[in-house]
Scaffold this active site. Structure first.
Site, PDB file in Angstrom:
ATOM      1  N   ASP A 532      18.918  60.827  69.211  1.00  0.00           N
ATOM      2  CA  ASP A 532      18.437  60.345  67.912  1.00  0.00           C
ATOM      3  C   ASP A 532      17.082  61.020  67.629  1.00  0.00           C
ATOM      4  OD1 ASP A 532      18.154  58.701  65.685  1.00  0.00           O
ATOM      5  OD2 ASP A 532      17.476  56.958  66.831  1.00  0.00           O
ATOM      6  N   GLU A 535      15.052  65.349  64.384  1.00  0.00           N
ATOM      7  CA  GLU A 535      14.766  66.233  63.218  1.00  0.00           C
ATOM      8  C   GLU A 535      13.624  67.193  63.493  1.00  0.00           C
ATOM      9  OE1 GLU A 535      14.923  62.872  63.135  1.00  0.00           O
ATOM     10  OE2 GLU A 535      17.002  62.807  62.475  1.00  0.00           O
ATOM     11  N   ASP A 610      20.370  55.801  58.887  1.00  0.00           N
ATOM     12  CA  ASP A 610      20.023  54.405  58.598  1.00  0.00           C
ATOM     13  C   ASP A 610      20.414  53.980  57.186  1.00  0.00           C
ATOM     14  OD1 ASP A 610      19.040  54.626  61.109  1.00  0.00           O
ATOM     15  OD2 ASP A 610      16.925  54.657  60.527  1.00  0.00           O
TER      16      ASP A 610
HETATM   17  C1  NOJ Z   1      16.818  55.384  64.324  1.00  0.00           C
HETATM   18  C2  NOJ Z   1      18.299  55.461  64.313  1.00  0.00           C
HETATM   19  O1  NOJ Z   1      18.749  56.029  63.108  1.00  0.00           O
HETATM   20  C3  NOJ Z   1      18.880  54.077  64.552  1.00  0.00           C
HETATM   21  O2  NOJ Z   1      20.284  54.158  64.532  1.00  0.00           O
HETATM   22  C4  NOJ Z   1      18.367  53.527  65.853  1.00  0.00           C
HETATM   23  O3  NOJ Z   1      18.863  52.237  66.044  1.00  0.00           O
HETATM   24  C5  NOJ Z   1      16.848  53.513  65.853  1.00  0.00           C
HETATM   25  N1  NOJ Z   1      16.361  54.833  65.586  1.00  0.00           N
HETATM   26  C6  NOJ Z   1      16.277  53.030  67.185  1.00  0.00           C
HETATM   27  O4  NOJ Z   1      16.580  53.885  68.204  1.00  0.00           O
END
Ligand code: NOJ
Length: 951
Positions: A532, A535, A610
């Site tokens: 995650d 970017e 998200d």
């Molecule tokens: C951002 C991610 O997009 C999300 O899916 C994740 O739960 C959080 N980071 C925490 O790791």
């Protein structure tokens, strides 16, 4: 900033994060955190140039000219120099034009002075002097089958090259430089037709800064409290690309936009901003927007009736794309047509454009896959259902969720751990209080062949007591700040952090070593990884990412490589996981990434980040996932239920019904969201969700077969209407219904509240579409009303297809391995056909031939259903076939039979030298439903050739 979590201790961190998110539930992106085109110096400059060129019309001459004396063609590669006339001087821009056998052509333009290092950098920067020329190294795996017999001719200031399949030609006009790509004499793609071409050549900063008053973004650029030092000054590359007569363009993910891309220069229903590609962690992103998101694939497909072409803009720097459509009446009798005009602008790097000729979607996706690679055939478990939330808080919590799925008879394959499982956000560690004994937890999961996916992000905690953090610093494997000498420090989940620089081969080798079972203690062979925040997300960085003047391995500036960064990281994780079990025991890794670039499909799946627990976000997911398929990265999903917020039970249920058709199917929720595991929903919701997940499991054989086709031909798994029906212009903009692989299954998931029926566009006059569940018949082309109360998913079967399924509910997909098949034959007058691909779903033995590939054909002439072998070298499958020899077909259903079949009691089955009878039952279709017959237990083997004769 909402995401700050400087405390680093996990429980305190959770509290702080929860508190901050509670106080800021704004549910809207902060536009001010991200640049508009006008705030991005090079975008503004290039748009202004475009405006001037448009205003000047024909009187504007582009300053670029091909120097005819420099043109040479050898072995399918043309070289020449383009001169940019800037008054006294001509800037030399070396051009390489490659022509490939399959009709693809590539135009690469560099800058001579920079190639030879004849420039000076400002501020004592250690950055490279060349234009970034390594994007190809990361993105491409092919593109070198040059058409050695390409034929060149120069006449009247135009150089023409005939190459590739018959009828392909490129015409390069020397002055001003422009290029037409033709098929059979007709232009399909044109470069620099509108004179927007712009290569900002290197120039020294004038002593007197007044000389540049007009545009101060040349030498430095401030945004959000951060100043980009721009040691090389302005250096953007831009080109207008026109698709004459093509009225729809698709692709260029990732944007929360429609599948058919919108115009971006204003006007009703259009955007005012270009589509932007600059991988970023966009908090609470908005839908129906050209704003950038987490990943970028600069591949665009243009479609007109009967023809398709593509453009791949190979550049990893910040990129913006304007789109406008010019309406033209071809002649008085023909309808109005649009020509789509696009304008591509990148901040730095080479101008590197691939033109892909199509002429249809399947050819186009193959051409693109031949360049950037095809999506990896996934591990079989990874296309089943995944259960995630931020966070399952302890190993007991994990075991409890695992037990509850079983208690409620809901299948699932993977449970996920988000960042809180770690000891204070130090990756490769476990929280000593809550995850004391991860191995026992993992063994519990393994009993039902279930897996764990654990998150590991690229920010490494800056903590003297963290061995991995120290190693990163001491070995010099982190991204450096703009001095190139000091490791860059910023903020992310652990608080103060450094970022691994996966452009560095030694850093990647080190990363791989961290996955050794002796180092990542507590992880097991059934542990897979989620990457995650790659970017990369930097909470206190400009636009929530790294400063552009940071320095990577080999002195490349972050500016040049930004959009590649996420891919280098998930590639490194993939390499580590592949060989984790040791030599000779390679397994197909599962890695989920948030950030990606062209080529990411070879090693990772993605999800749309998200989203929100809102109907509009449920609706937005399909156009986004369809765009991923167009751009060669079909292993894609969206958080089921919506990440932020709490879905109503109806929304959650509809989201599961939709998610059952996401190539990557995972429920996920924000740390502040209420628990929403499917078994908590109460009746009737639990049962409806269970049905949706079971539907996914029963169709896993067809999903896997679709992934297999994607993995060698690039055909998307979810196919939009225009791909299936390229002559039906009326459907070119449809993005709320789609087809599943080659199965002919047409799905229109419900994405709005309170719906009890929906309109499905049935695209063919002479093909019956059967309701998947009750065989109601839909005849004739047009919009049909299909019932859709909460318990049902609008799903039709196009006649003429055969669908393999496995109908026995199990706890996980691994437990279905040897289960029998059901074949559903949706009859058309011309017969029906289908395909099944099966392998062990885990290793690479398939590459040595260990797979089953069958065709099923129903011939209406002799009323016979046949299973045939598609394996090109059956002997190589012998061992695997032996393992699978007892797997049977337990049921065959023929939908759409006539009354003549009424009295049929048995059918004749033949397999090898044996013949026997199987029982058959006729079920009359009433109230608009098709009649069908069911053959019970025909006892044929999935690995064998056989026939079932219905005559
Ligand atoms: C951002 C991610 O997009 C999300 O899916 C994740 O739960 C959080 N980071 C925490 O790791």
């Amino acid at each position: 900033m909402r995401q700050l979590n400087p405390l680093g201790s996990s429980s305190a961190g959770v509290l702080l994060v929860s508190f901050l998110s509670l106080v800021q539930i704004s549910k809207a992106v902060k536009h001010g955190d991200f640049k508009t085109c006008a705030q991005s110096g090079f975008c503004k400059r290039n748009r202004a140039l475009a405006d001037q060129a448009t205003a000047a019309g024909a009187s504007r001459t582009s300053p670029y000219e091909l120097d005819a004396n420099t043109v040479a063609l050898k072995d399918g590669v043309l070289t020449a120099t383009i001169l940019k006339n800037i008054g006294e001087e001509n800037v030399e821009l070396p051009l390489v034009f490659s022509f490939l056998d399959n009709g693809v052509a590539r135009v690469t333009i560099d800058e001579a002075k920079r190639m030879t290092g004849q420039i000076e950098l400002r501020h004592g920067s250690t950055a490279k002097k060349e234009r970034y020329n390594e994007a190809a190294k990361w993105a491409l795996v092919g593109g070198e089958n040059f058409h050695k017999d390409a034929i060149i001719k120069t006449e009247d200031g135009v150089t023409s090259v005939a190459y590739g399949p018959a009828g392909y030609q490129v015409k390069i006009t020397h002055k001003p430089f422009s290029v037409k790509f033709l098929k059979d004499g007709e232009a399909h793609v044109v470069l620099n037709e509108r004179s927007f071409m712009n290569i900002e050549h290197w120039r020294p900063k004038p002593e007197d800064s007044d000389g540049n008053k007009g545009d101060d973004t040349w030498w430095e650029e401030a945004f959000g409290g951060n100043t980009d030092s721009k040691p090389r000054g302005p250096e953007s590359v831009a080109m207008d690309i026109t698709f004459p007569g093509y009225d729809h363009v698709y692709g260029i993910p990732e944007h929360a936009s429609s599948l058919s891309l919108k115009e971006t220069r204003g006007g009703e229903g259009n955007y005012n901003e270009p589509y932007r590609l600059y991988n970023a962690d966009v908090f609470e992103y908005e839908i129906d927007s050209p704003m950038t998101l987490y990943g970028s694939i600069p591949f665009m497909q243009a479609q007109k009736k009967g023809s398709t072409v593509g453009v791949f803009w190979l550049n990893a720097a910040e990129t913006w794309i304007d789109i406008v459509k010019q309406k033209t009446n071809v002649n008085a009798l023909s309808p109005e047509r649009a020509t789509t005009q696009t304008h591509w602008m990148s901040e730095s790097g080479l101008l590197d454009i691939f033109v892909l000729p199509g002429p249809n979607s399947s050819w186009l996706y193959k051409q693109y896959g031949d360049l950037t690679g095809f999506t990896a055939l996934p591990a079989a478990f990874s296309i089943a259902y995944h259960q995630c939330r931020w966070n399952y808080v302890s190993q007991d919590d994990v075991k409890d969720v695992d037990r509850k799925f079983d208690k409620f008879d809901i299948p699932y394959d993977v449970i996920w751990l988000d960042i809180e499982y770690t000891d204070s956000k130090k990756y490769f560690t476990w929280d000593p209080l809550t995850f004391k004994d991860p191995e026992t937890m993992l063994k519990t999961l393994d009993k039902r062949e279930r897996k764990l996916v654990a998150i590991i992000d690229p920010h490494i905690k800056n903590d003297k007591n963290y061995a991995i953090g120290n190693e990163l610093v001491n070995k010099g494997f982190g991204v450096m700040d703009k001095t190139g000498k000091k490791i860059y420090e910023g903020w992310c989940w652990p608080g103060s952090s450094h970022w691994i620089d996966c452009f560095n081969p030694a850093a990647r080798a080190w990363w791989k070593s961290l996955f050794d079972f002796k180092k990542f203690v507590g992880s097991m062979p059934n542990t897979w990884i989620w990457n995650d925040m790659n970017e990369p997300s930097v909470f206190n960085g400009p636009e929530t990412t790294m400063p552009k003047d940071n320095i990577h391995y080999d002195n490349w500036e972050h500016r040049d490589v930004h959009n590649l960064n996420g891919m280098t990281f998930h590639n490194a994780t993939y390499e580590a996981l592949k060989t984790r079990l040791g030599p000779g025991k390679e397994r197909r890794p599962f890695v989920l990434t948030r950030s990606y670039f062209a080529g990411s499909q070879r090693t990772a799946a993605m999800w749309t980040g998200d989203n929100q627990a809102d109907w509009s976000h449920l609706a937005q997911a399909f156009p986004m996932l369809l765009a991923q398929g167009i751009a060669g990265m079909p292993f894609a999903g969206a958080d089921v239920g919506g990440f932020f917020g709490n879905p109503s039970k109806e929304l959650l249920t509809r989201w599961y019904q939709a998610g059952a058709f996401y190539p990557f199917f995972r429920g996920h929720a924000h740390i502040d969201a209420k628990r929403r595991e499917p078994y908590l929903a109460g009746e009737p919701y639990v049962s409806i969700i269970r049905d949706a997940i079971r539907l996914r499991y029963s169709l896993l054989p067809t999903w896997y077969t679709a992934f297999h086709r994607a993995s060698w031909e690039g055909m998307p798994i979810l196919r939009p209407h225009f791909v299936m029906f390229p002559d039906d212009e009326a459907g070119f903009a449809i993005d709320d219904q789609f087809y599943l692989g080659d199965t002919g299954i047409l799905v229109k998931p419900i994405v709005s509240e309170g719906v009890t029926e929906t309109s499905v566009y049935v695209p063919e006059e002479n093909m019956v579409y059967y309701d998947y569940f009750d065989y109601t018949m839909y005849n004739g082309k047009g919009i049909r009303s299909v019932p859709a109360p909460l318990g049902s998913i609008p799903m039709l079967m196009r006649s003429g297809h055969i669908i393999p399924r496995k109908d026995r509910p199990r706890r996980s997909s691994g437990l279905m391995r040897y289960d029998p098949y059901t074949l559903v034959v949706a009859l058309a007058p011309g017969g029906a056909g289908g395909v099944l691909y099966v392998d062990d779903g885990e290793t690479y033995d398939n590459k040595d031939g260990a797979f089953i590939h069958r065709s099923f054909i129903y011939n209406p002439g002799d009323k016979t259903l046949r299973s045939g072998n598609l394996h090109p070298e059956p002997a190589k499958a012998a061992k695997y076939v032996k393992e699978m020899r007892d797997v049977r077909v337990e049921r065959v259903i023929l939908v759409g039979v006539t009354d003549e079949w009424k009295d049929k009691k048995t059918v004749e089955v033949k397999q090898g030298s044996k013949t026997w009878d199987a029982e058959v039952k006729f079920v009359e279709g009433k109230e608009g439903r098709a009649s069908h017959v069911i053959v019970r237990n025909p006892r044929v083997a999935i690995v064998k050739d056989w026939t079932i004769n219905f005559a």
